[in-house]
Motif scaffolding. Structure first.
Motif, short mmCIF file in Angstrom:
data_model
loop_
_atom_site.label_atom_id
_atom_site.label_comp_id
_atom_site.label_asym_id
_atom_site.label_seq_id
_atom_site.Cartn_x
_atom_site.Cartn_y
_atom_site.Cartn_z
N VAL A 1 0.84 -1.20 0.00
CA VAL A 1 0.00 0.00 0.00
C VAL A 1 0.87 1.24 0.00
O VAL A 1 2.01 1.22 0.47
CB VAL A 1 -0.94 0.03 1.24
N GLY A 2 0.32 2.33 -0.52
CA GLY A 2 1.01 3.62 -0.47
C GLY A 2 0.84 4.26 0.90
O GLY A 2 -0.16 4.01 1.60
N ARG A 3 1.79 5.09 1.25
CA ARG A 3 1.70 5.76 2.54
C ARG A 3 0.64 6.86 2.52
O ARG A 3 0.05 7.20 3.55
CB ARG A 3 3.09 6.33 2.86
N GLY A 4 0.44 7.43 1.33
CA GLY A 4 -0.65 8.40 1.16
C GLY A 4 -0.40 9.76 1.76
O GLY A 4 -1.35 10.50 2.02
N GLN A 5 0.87 10.11 2.00
CA GLN A 5 1.15 11.42 2.58
C GLN A 5 0.91 12.53 1.56
O GLN A 5 1.27 12.40 0.39
CB GLN A 5 2.59 11.50 3.09
N GLY A 6 0.33 13.63 2.01
CA GLY A 6 0.08 14.77 1.13
C GLY A 6 -1.21 14.63 0.35
O GLY A 6 -1.63 15.56 -0.33
N MET A 7 -1.85 13.47 0.41
CA MET A 7 -3.09 13.24 -0.33
C MET A 7 -4.29 13.46 0.58
O MET A 7 -4.25 13.08 1.76
CB MET A 7 -3.11 11.81 -0.88
N VAL A 8 -5.35 14.06 0.03
CA VAL A 8 -6.60 14.20 0.78
C VAL A 8 -7.67 13.39 0.05
O VAL A 8 -7.83 13.52 -1.14
CB VAL A 8 -7.02 15.68 0.91
N SER A 9 -8.34 12.53 0.78
CA SER A 9 -9.34 11.67 0.16
C SER A 9 -10.47 11.41 1.14
O SER A 9 -10.21 11.15 2.32
CB SER A 9 -8.70 10.34 -0.26
N PRO A 10 -11.71 11.46 0.66
CA PRO A 10 -12.83 11.15 1.56
C PRO A 10 -12.84 9.67 1.96
O PRO A 10 -13.48 9.29 2.93
CB PRO A 10 -14.07 11.50 0.72
N SER B 1 -5.03 6.55 14.67
CA SER B 1 -3.80 5.88 14.23
C SER B 1 -2.84 5.66 15.39
O SER B 1 -2.58 6.57 16.18
CB SER B 1 -3.08 6.72 13.16
N GLU B 2 -2.27 4.45 15.46
CA GLU B 2 -1.19 4.17 16.42
C GLU B 2 0.14 4.64 15.84
O GLU B 2 1.00 5.13 16.55
CB GLU B 2 -1.12 2.67 16.71
N ALA C 1 -2.86 6.19 6.73
CA ALA C 1 -4.14 5.67 7.26
C ALA C 1 -4.30 4.18 6.98
O ALA C 1 -4.63 3.40 7.88
CB ALA C 1 -5.29 6.45 6.64
N ILE C 2 -4.07 3.76 5.74
CA ILE C 2 -4.31 2.35 5.36
C ILE C 2 -3.20 1.45 5.91
O ILE C 2 -3.47 0.36 6.42
CB ILE C 2 -4.42 2.22 3.83
N GLY C 3 -1.97 1.92 5.83
CA GLY C 3 -0.85 1.13 6.36
C GLY C 3 -0.99 0.87 7.84
O GLY C 3 -0.76 -0.24 8.33
N ASP C 4 -1.43 1.89 8.57
CA ASP C 4 -1.63 1.75 10.01
C ASP C 4 -2.75 0.76 10.31
O ASP C 4 -2.66 -0.05 11.25
CB ASP C 4 -1.96 3.12 10.63
N LEU C 5 -3.82 0.81 9.51
CA LEU C 5 -4.94 -0.12 9.68
C LEU C 5 -4.48 -1.57 9.48
O LEU C 5 -4.77 -2.45 10.30
CB LEU C 5 -6.04 0.23 8.68
N PHE D 1 -5.87 -6.71 12.99
CA PHE D 1 -6.21 -6.85 11.57
C PHE D 1 -5.18 -7.70 10.84
O PHE D 1 -3.99 -7.52 10.98
CB PHE D 1 -6.27 -5.46 10.92
N ALA D 2 -5.67 -8.63 10.01
CA ALA D 2 -4.82 -9.41 9.10
C ALA D 2 -3.58 -9.93 9.80
O ALA D 2 -2.46 -9.68 9.39
CB ALA D 2 -4.43 -8.57 7.88
#
Length: 830
Positions: free
Chosen positions: A743-752, A761-762, A768-772, A778-779
């Protein structure tokens, strides 16, 4: 007797009476004062020394002062120069009757410390030392030695019991010697340990240290046997006989013990106890023949063969000796230092002159040699400054000199101050005058997406412990090295720099294969290197270059980033700071690993992957034709997700890889929310960037689908999602058949689609997704690779896409989204 006492009180001598009943107290309830008894008093003294030195270590850390400076200053503070000026403090905490116990324990600690230094010292390094290092060591000793001779005539008070020659020897050794362990620590903190200047300085210091031990033995022999030169000759001859005894009898006996112990098994307590007793016996023998007891312990340590026995001894002794007893020795040096004994202005002037000329003597001697070898002048001056590092040998020389009355209070105080100041000023001065030219190395292929499919892929893999190795090797094997696109792997074993650094030189020197490891760190390095070399032999189209970085955790990322830049690496793989437990949970192995990862993500000159290791097809590495992985990519958009897809795309070319790409698309409702949010003029720039990112996402996805439409091993799925809750539910509903999520880290991105997920987040550094995916609930059986794409440098030279970038935008977006959803009647409860 009463008539005799006033006379005795007028002399400098003191009578200490010993009372056997005064060792342990009967308790305060019996009316006893614990400080009147030797054991509680010693415990209090030791605690005070350790606490004071530790506080000073913390306070002096910002200016990078070696620990020895803090330990000596701790003693000075507790001694007659500062707190000891209060007669009540001195008589209560450090009374005269306690000195014998304190010094005895300090010398026991010193004995075992020198034994450990001997065990860790690699004598083969001396054979490999080049002429340049040898010349610098000799030149750096000769000039300060002659300066010592000159100063001895000024400082010596012509004590009838002491010859000028002995005084010259003591002063010469103190001014000319270089402290190898302290220098190693200084070089590591200055990031010079792996440079050419660092290697020369360490090699020269090692030669210098060995010469210092010989001179020390000679100085002690002369000091303790003033009456006749014949006695001094006997001392030197008997010392030679002791060295021969250790080499020809003790070493074979220890080798026999090693042979009797099967590989992999622990040495019996009897053998360990025998060797530790041998240290005391060696100290006793050398003390009896007229040299210092530490000489015997050091020689005994030198003859212990490198290998598992040395490792076992170091592990049993090091923390207790270097952490508790050794600071006591340095503190006693400070306790003996009475700065008030330096009374006249001329003496203070002399002190400044001694420091300046001794320092200049080292620099001048080193400059001559560096000029002969055509080294730049700045490097020569830096080398000269580094060779002025003082430490253990100087303190031993000064303490013996004081005990033998070679040095009076004033001379002792002057030389201690000289040692502290010379060592203390080195790091700040070298930091100012010597800045290795680190030009920014431009190279194009800093990401996997931009790397050519028919060119070599360069990967830097960081390893904290051997436990990281199997999954990383399986991941690299799945990365599909081919003749058309081979993989060059730089394996970097990350080791924390702690305490004494004598073993550092050995860790960084290439050793012959089959030679046993010297300590636990080196054993781990050997294990890691062997695993990757084995992988290189069995896998095709892979080249492995193993390295070891020894740094404080606070600056470890600099080593990683500099190496990545120097080697023109496209991808850095770093292990996550948590590991899976037996029950499937996640526990933190070392909080400092997290700091290293965060710093690497913020400063990396290329793309980075954080690997959450939950195993990848078991613990054993599979051969190339046996690799079989089910890999899933969760694609939301943005540079990090594009990088994740590019890496997975490369993997999918491997015949044993099945790839599932799930793309999450925001629904019309979600897009409408974005539209409302972006009516705010302050969000226009984000909207523009968002459109550009969407265009690049579409280009990559279309290219990926077109080229893989007939590949049955690749499955592409699109899912329309309204919000973060639906995203989580969809990810949780995915079957548990996958071995790896990318998964991508998604930094700098805004998404609903991920809005609100970061609130709980821990580990925000995973996104967000990597932490999940990395959370304990989880998994639990699936490894995760969280990818951050390198997206260039900012105007000030700082890397874009750092851990904080996009944070403000995300917060602003989350607030707007929260408000809009509330207006439209959405359920906003967590």
């Amino acid at each position: 007797m009463s008539q005799l006492m006033p006379t005795l009180n007028k002399t400098d001598d003191a009578i200490v009476c010993y009372a056997p009943a005064m060792i342990t107290t009967n308790g305060i309830w019996q009316g006893d004062n614990p400080l009147d008894f030797s054991l509680p008093l010693f415990v209090l003294q030791l605690t005070l020394v350790v606490v004071t030195t530790r506080v000073l270590v913390f306070l002096l850390k910002p200016i990078r002062q070696p620990r020895v400076v803090s330990e000596i200053l701790g003693g000075v503070i507790l001694g007659p120069s500062v707190l000891g000026r209060s007669s009540q403090f001195a008589s209560t905490i450090f009374p005269l009757r306690s000195v014998m116990v304190l010094e005895t324990m300090a010398n026991v600690g010193l004995l075992y410390f020198l034994f450990l230094v001997g065990v860790e010292m690699d004598m083969t390094v001396l054979r490999r030392t080049g002429r340049k290092a040898l010349a610098i060591a000799v030149a750096g000793m000769i000039l300060p030695f002659f300066l010592g001779i000159a100063f001895s005539f000024i400082l010596n008070q012509k004590d009838e019991g002491m010859s000028q020659g002995t005084f010259i020897l003591f002063l010469g050794v103190t001014l000319s010697v270089t402290a190898f362990p302290v220098l190693a620590r200084v070089l590591a903190e200055l990031k010079l340990i792996n440079t050419e200047i660092g290697r020369i300085a360490l090699s020269s210091a090692l030669v210098n240290d060995m010469c210092a031990w010989i001179l020390l033995a000679l100085a002690i022999a002369l000091a303790e046997n003033r009456s006749t030169t014949m006695a001094s000759l006997w001392v030197i001859l008997s010392s030679g006989a002791f060295v021969a005894f250790c080499v020809f009898l003790v070493r074979p006996a220890v080798s026999w013990i090693i042979r009797r112990t099967p590989d992999g098994e622990n040495f019996s307590d009897f053998y360990i106890c025998l060797i530790l007793t041998g240290v005391m016996i060696s100290g006793f023998i050398t003390d009896a023949i007229g040299t210092h007891s530490v000489f015997g312990a050091f020689v005994f340590g030198l003859v212990i063969p490198n290998g598992p026995l040395g490792t076992a001894l170091i592990e049993k002794l090091e923390d207790f000796v270097s952490g508790l007893l050794l600071p006591l020795f340095f503190a006693i040096s400070g306790l003996k230092t009475d700065i008030s004994s330096i009374k006249t202005v001329s003496t203070w002037g002399l002190l400044v002159l001694v420091i300046a000329l001794a320092c200049l003597g080292k620099i001048a001697g080193t400059l001559v040699v560096s000029a002969f070898y055509q080294m730049p002048m700045r490097e020569g001056i830096t080398l000269g400054l580094l060779m002025n590092t003082k430490g253990l040998v100087e303190m031993i020389v000064l303490n013996v000199g004081k005990d033998q009355e070679v040095l009076d209070d004033q001379a002792f105080a002057i030389m201690v101050i000289v040692a502290v100041i010379m060592t203390g000023v080195i790091t700040p001065i070298v930091t100012i005058i010597y800045k290795p030219a680190r030009r920014f190395i431009p190279y194009k292929r800093r990401t996997i997406q931009k790397s050519k499919t028919d060119a070599e892929l360069r990967v830097l893999t960081c390893i904290h412990t051997p436990r990281n190795v199997p999954t990383i090797i399986n991941l690299l094997e799945a990365s599909h090295p081919t003749k058309r696109s081979p993989i060059c792997i730089y394996v970097l074993h990350l080791v924390e720099l702690t305490g004494r650094a004598s073993a550092m030189l050995i860790v960084h020197n290439s050793r012959k294969s089959g030679r046993p490891a010297l300590n636990r760190t080196q054993a781990q390095s050997d294990h890691i290197i062997h695993a990757f070399e084995n992988y290189e032999q069995h896998a095709g189209c892979v080249s492995v270059q193993p390295l070891t970085a020894i740094s404080p955790y606070s600056t470890m990322h600099e080593d990683i980033c500099h190496l990545a830049e120097d080697k023109r690496v496209a991808f850095i793989i770093i292990p996550f700071h948590k590991q899976q437990t037996v029950d499937g949970g996640m526990e933190t192995t070392n909080p400092a690993f997290r700091m290293v990862n965060q710093n690497v993500l913020a400063n990396a000159p290329c793309s980075v992957g954080v690997l959450v290791d939950r195993g990848l097809n078991g613990s054993a590495r599979l051969s190339a034709n046996q690799v079989s992985h089910q890999i899933a990519v969760l694609f939301f958009g943005g540079p990090d997700d594009r990088e994740a897809l590019s890496y997975a795309w490369r993997m999918s070319e491997h015949p044993g890889i099945n790839l599932t790409v799930m793309r999450f698309i925001p629904s019309e409702d979600a897009n409408e929310l974005i539209g409302i949010g972006f009516n705010d003029p302050g969000m226009l720039t984000v909207e523009t960037e968002d459109e550009r990112e969407k265009k690049q996402d579409e280009e990559l996805i279309n290219d990926f689908r077109m080229k893989n439409m007939n590949d049955e091993s690749i499955v592409y799925i699109e899912k329309v999602v309204n919000n973060g809750e639906e995203t989580v539910a969809l990810i949780r509903s995915m079957d548990n058949a996958h071995d790896l999520f990318i998964v991508g880290r998604g930094q700098g991105m805004v998404s609903p689609l991920t809005a609100g997920l970061t609130d709980w987040s821990e580990c925000p550094e995973l996104g967000a997704i990597g932490d999940l995916l990395a959370s304990a609930d989880f998994a639990a059986t699936v490894s995760v690779l969280v990818v951050q794409q390198y997206i260039g440098m900012g105007p000030q030279g700082e890397a874009l896409g750092t851990p904080d970038s996009g944070g403000q935008q995300n917060q602003q977006f989350n607030n707007i989204l929260h408000m809009n959803r509330q207006q439209r009647g959405y359920d906003i409860s967590p």
